[in-house]
Scaffold this motif. Sequence first.
Motif, mmCIF file in Angstrom:
data_model
loop_
_atom_site.group_PDB
_atom_site.id
_atom_site.type_symbol
_atom_site.label_atom_id
_atom_site.label_comp_id
_atom_site.label_asym_id
_atom_site.label_seq_id
_atom_site.Cartn_x
_atom_site.Cartn_y
_atom_site.Cartn_z
ATOM 1 N N TRP A 148 0.810 -1.306 -0.016
ATOM 2 C CA TRP A 148 -0.057 0.027 0.153
ATOM 3 C C TRP A 148 0.912 1.176 0.046
ATOM 4 O O TRP A 148 0.447 2.160 0.311
ATOM 5 C CB TRP A 148 -1.019 -0.048 1.323
ATOM 6 N N TRP A 149 2.156 1.223 -0.549
ATOM 7 C CA TRP A 149 2.993 2.115 -0.622
ATOM 8 C C TRP A 149 3.009 2.772 -1.881
ATOM 9 O O TRP A 149 3.732 2.680 -2.772
ATOM 10 C CB TRP A 149 4.422 1.573 -0.437
ATOM 11 N N ALA A 150 2.011 3.867 -2.050
ATOM 12 C CA ALA A 150 1.555 4.384 -3.309
ATOM 13 C C ALA A 150 1.959 5.885 -3.619
ATOM 14 O O ALA A 150 2.248 6.301 -4.768
ATOM 15 C CB ALA A 150 0.117 4.386 -3.565
ATOM 16 N N GLY A 172 6.465 9.322 1.144
ATOM 17 C CA GLY A 172 7.710 8.740 1.586
ATOM 18 C C GLY A 172 7.637 7.125 1.508
ATOM 19 O O GLY A 172 8.785 6.471 1.460
ATOM 20 N N GLU A 173 6.414 6.666 1.501
ATOM 21 C CA GLU A 173 6.202 5.174 1.429
ATOM 22 C C GLU A 173 6.682 4.889 0.070
ATOM 23 O O GLU A 173 7.312 3.986 -0.106
ATOM 24 C CB GLU A 173 4.737 5.042 1.763
ATOM 25 N N LYS A 174 6.297 5.425 -0.965
ATOM 26 C CA LYS A 174 6.702 5.231 -2.373
ATOM 27 C C LYS A 174 8.148 5.429 -2.734
ATOM 28 O O LYS A 174 8.750 4.435 -3.269
ATOM 29 C CB LYS A 174 5.704 5.956 -3.365
ATOM 30 N N GLY A 201 -3.680 4.165 3.638
ATOM 31 C CA GLY A 201 -2.807 3.944 4.892
ATOM 32 C C GLY A 201 -3.058 2.880 5.506
ATOM 33 O O GLY A 201 -4.399 2.324 5.697
ATOM 34 N N ALA A 202 -2.064 2.156 5.906
ATOM 35 C CA ALA A 202 -2.046 0.787 6.724
ATOM 36 C C ALA A 202 -2.795 -0.139 6.112
ATOM 37 O O ALA A 202 -3.252 -1.327 6.576
ATOM 38 C CB ALA A 202 -2.735 1.120 8.151
ATOM 39 N N GLY A 203 -2.967 -0.085 4.548
ATOM 40 C CA GLY A 203 -3.562 -1.176 3.944
ATOM 41 C C GLY A 203 -5.099 -1.137 3.955
ATOM 42 O O GLY A 203 -5.830 -2.327 3.919
ATOM 43 N N ALA A 213 3.241 -7.876 4.661
ATOM 44 C CA ALA A 213 2.535 -8.463 5.899
ATOM 45 C C ALA A 213 3.349 -8.035 6.977
ATOM 46 O O ALA A 213 4.586 -8.154 6.919
ATOM 47 C CB ALA A 213 2.283 -9.902 5.741
ATOM 48 N N HIS A 214 2.608 -7.728 8.177
ATOM 49 C CA HIS A 214 3.290 -7.233 9.350
ATOM 50 C C HIS A 214 3.678 -8.437 9.927
ATOM 51 O O HIS A 214 3.032 -9.685 10.638
ATOM 52 C CB HIS A 214 2.424 -6.481 10.140
ATOM 53 N N ALA A 215 5.028 -8.492 10.594
ATOM 54 C CA ALA A 215 5.684 -9.487 11.664
ATOM 55 C C ALA A 215 4.633 -9.593 12.871
ATOM 56 O O ALA A 215 4.113 -8.669 13.363
ATOM 57 C CB ALA A 215 7.003 -9.130 11.942
ATOM 58 N N TRP A 249 6.671 -0.895 18.417
ATOM 59 C CA TRP A 249 7.257 -1.396 17.263
ATOM 60 C C TRP A 249 6.095 -2.149 16.281
ATOM 61 O O TRP A 249 5.111 -2.571 16.686
ATOM 62 C CB TRP A 249 8.394 -2.405 17.391
ATOM 63 N N LEU A 250 6.486 -2.057 15.088
ATOM 64 C CA LEU A 250 5.839 -3.018 14.045
ATOM 65 C C LEU A 250 6.915 -3.214 12.899
ATOM 66 O O LEU A 250 7.840 -2.222 12.822
ATOM 67 C CB LEU A 250 4.622 -2.165 13.439
ATOM 68 N N ALA A 251 6.568 -4.312 12.217
ATOM 69 C CA ALA A 251 7.745 -4.359 11.215
ATOM 70 C C ALA A 251 7.002 -5.057 10.165
ATOM 71 O O ALA A 251 6.153 -5.849 9.840
ATOM 72 C CB ALA A 251 8.773 -5.642 11.435
ATOM 73 N N ASP A 252 7.475 -4.458 8.752
ATOM 74 C CA ASP A 252 7.064 -4.672 7.525
ATOM 75 C C ASP A 252 7.661 -5.932 7.031
ATOM 76 O O ASP A 252 8.994 -5.886 7.126
ATOM 77 C CB ASP A 252 7.027 -3.512 6.477
ATOM 78 N N SER A 253 7.055 -7.105 6.322
ATOM 79 C CA SER A 253 7.866 -8.093 5.848
ATOM 80 C C SER A 253 7.352 -8.487 4.665
ATOM 81 O O SER A 253 6.088 -8.119 4.504
ATOM 82 C CB SER A 253 7.824 -9.299 6.732
ATOM 83 N N ARG A 285 14.697 5.868 2.989
ATOM 84 C CA ARG A 285 13.846 6.708 2.401
ATOM 85 C C ARG A 285 12.341 6.555 2.940
ATOM 86 O O ARG A 285 11.337 7.212 2.676
ATOM 87 C CB ARG A 285 13.604 6.215 0.773
ATOM 88 N N LYS A 286 12.222 5.458 4.033
ATOM 89 C CA LYS A 286 11.103 5.239 4.491
ATOM 90 C C LYS A 286 10.669 5.499 6.127
ATOM 91 O O LYS A 286 9.772 5.539 6.365
ATOM 92 C CB LYS A 286 10.861 3.458 4.366
ATOM 93 N N GLY A 287 11.853 6.053 6.828
ATOM 94 C CA GLY A 287 11.526 6.621 7.977
ATOM 95 C C GLY A 287 11.515 5.619 9.153
ATOM 96 O O GLY A 287 11.933 5.759 10.373
ATOM 97 N N ALA A 330 -2.600 -2.095 15.909
ATOM 98 C CA ALA A 330 -3.047 -1.353 14.715
ATOM 99 C C ALA A 330 -2.186 -1.729 13.335
ATOM 100 O O ALA A 330 -2.853 -1.786 12.435
ATOM 101 C CB ALA A 330 -3.124 0.099 14.627
ATOM 102 N N HIS A 331 -1.059 -2.328 13.558
ATOM 103 C CA HIS A 331 -0.120 -2.497 12.599
ATOM 104 C C HIS A 331 0.348 -3.921 12.831
ATOM 105 O O HIS A 331 1.561 -4.446 12.727
ATOM 106 C CB HIS A 331 1.098 -1.561 12.360
ATOM 107 N N GLY A 332 -0.548 -4.977 13.128
ATOM 108 C CA GLY A 332 -0.338 -6.362 13.021
ATOM 109 C C GLY A 332 0.657 -6.993 13.921
ATOM 110 O O GLY A 332 0.719 -8.406 13.960
#
Length: 415
Positions: A38-40, A43-45, A72-74, A96-98, A301-305, A337-339, A373-375
């Motif tokens: 969902w990074w369209a 900063g996400e893109k 945002g957040a899918g 998918a969030h870890a 924390w949250l982690a994108d994977s 670039r993603k923060g 909120a972020h899995g």
Amino acid sequence: MRGSGRILAAVLGLATVVAATACAAEGDAPRDVEVFTWWAEGGEKAGLDGLVAQFQANCGQYTFVNGAIAGGAGANAKQVLAARLAQSEPPDTFQAHAGLELTDYMNAGQLEDLSAEYAEWGLTSAFPKGLIDNLTVNGRIYSVPANIHRANMLWGNTKVLASAGITSNATTLDGFFADLEKLKAKGATPLALGRAWTQLMLFEAVLISDLGADAFTGLWDGTTRWDSAGVDKAIADYQKLLTYTNKDRDTFDWTDAEKLLVDGKAGYQLMGDWEAADLDAKKFTDYSYSVFPGNTGVYQWLADSFVLPVGARNPEGTKCWLKTVGSAEGQQAFNTRKGSIPARTDAVASDYPAYQQAAIADWKTLKQAPSCAHGAACSQGYQAALDAAIGQFSADGNVAAFKAALITAAGRFAK
Ligand code: GAL
């Protein structure tokens, strides 16, 4: 047709076209690798673009196909993904969030085991043990983490804050309420807020303030009860915070709330540290950041994977993507670039912008608490139930009904 329905129909149509193209080339090894996120924009893109550039350098035999669906957040992407998985039409990889969000996909048998690739690519020792534990189920590992984000951050417009006489950020909820009052007196929106999932983030931060990190974490496995004096206080504090937010919050994504900040209409916004990259991408410099008041010492924390779905059309191409995601160069290209900060432990802090340098240091020393909120903390069912409950509370302000909905959701989903 409503917005998400239209998106779903459009994407399913696109999937048919892509499938037809793949059939036309039957016999040839597939080239396309559809990466679903969902990074369209913003900063996400920019983060995704960094990763794509590294993928193109490493995996020139494959073609990146952008399957991003904005929201945002899918918010929109996850509905489309669920439909595609149900129809056995998965993208080649998806974010998918870890944590428990990922566990949902594993339990549904939708992901391939990547244990052999972890060994081959040297990833087992590249990531911190706690994260590996979060990603592992029955000794198998099903995704490659791209980053660690921090959720409990407060962003401010320094000019708006200064005009209200605020020169440093509050460290307690009481101090924060006093500052929000000053912003209100100046005619600014004190706290910019968006729809359900952003409200859940704010509520989680208040829960951390009122319960502390350990009791907060216990909410997700059932060891902390939702019907307790601490949660009652958090609901009351959260309800008071809502009175300082924009009335149209339920129609806003996080970027709309962020725009209030950027346009000098709002003083503060609670948001994850993707906001750092987004403000930088928008060339907005008059911002401050600090941990949410009362959350000092806690890194939520949250982690994108990324994963290899069962039935992906191009598993070899996906493996090249995943290897890039897990590599030192890939993590640097993405996270600068993603923060976020790199999930790998061998990153060099000086390669990163100032915000992330501080975050890299904090991640090592602060107490860690997961985000629902972020899995990270809760399953998709638990998250959806809380999103619905908090959205309803935003509309009707009914404390008893909100509390009952929280308790019901925990009874069904906490484990
Ligand atoms: C999160 C995701 C972040 C960021 C955010 C806002 O769920 O993990 O990387 O994209 O949503 O869209």
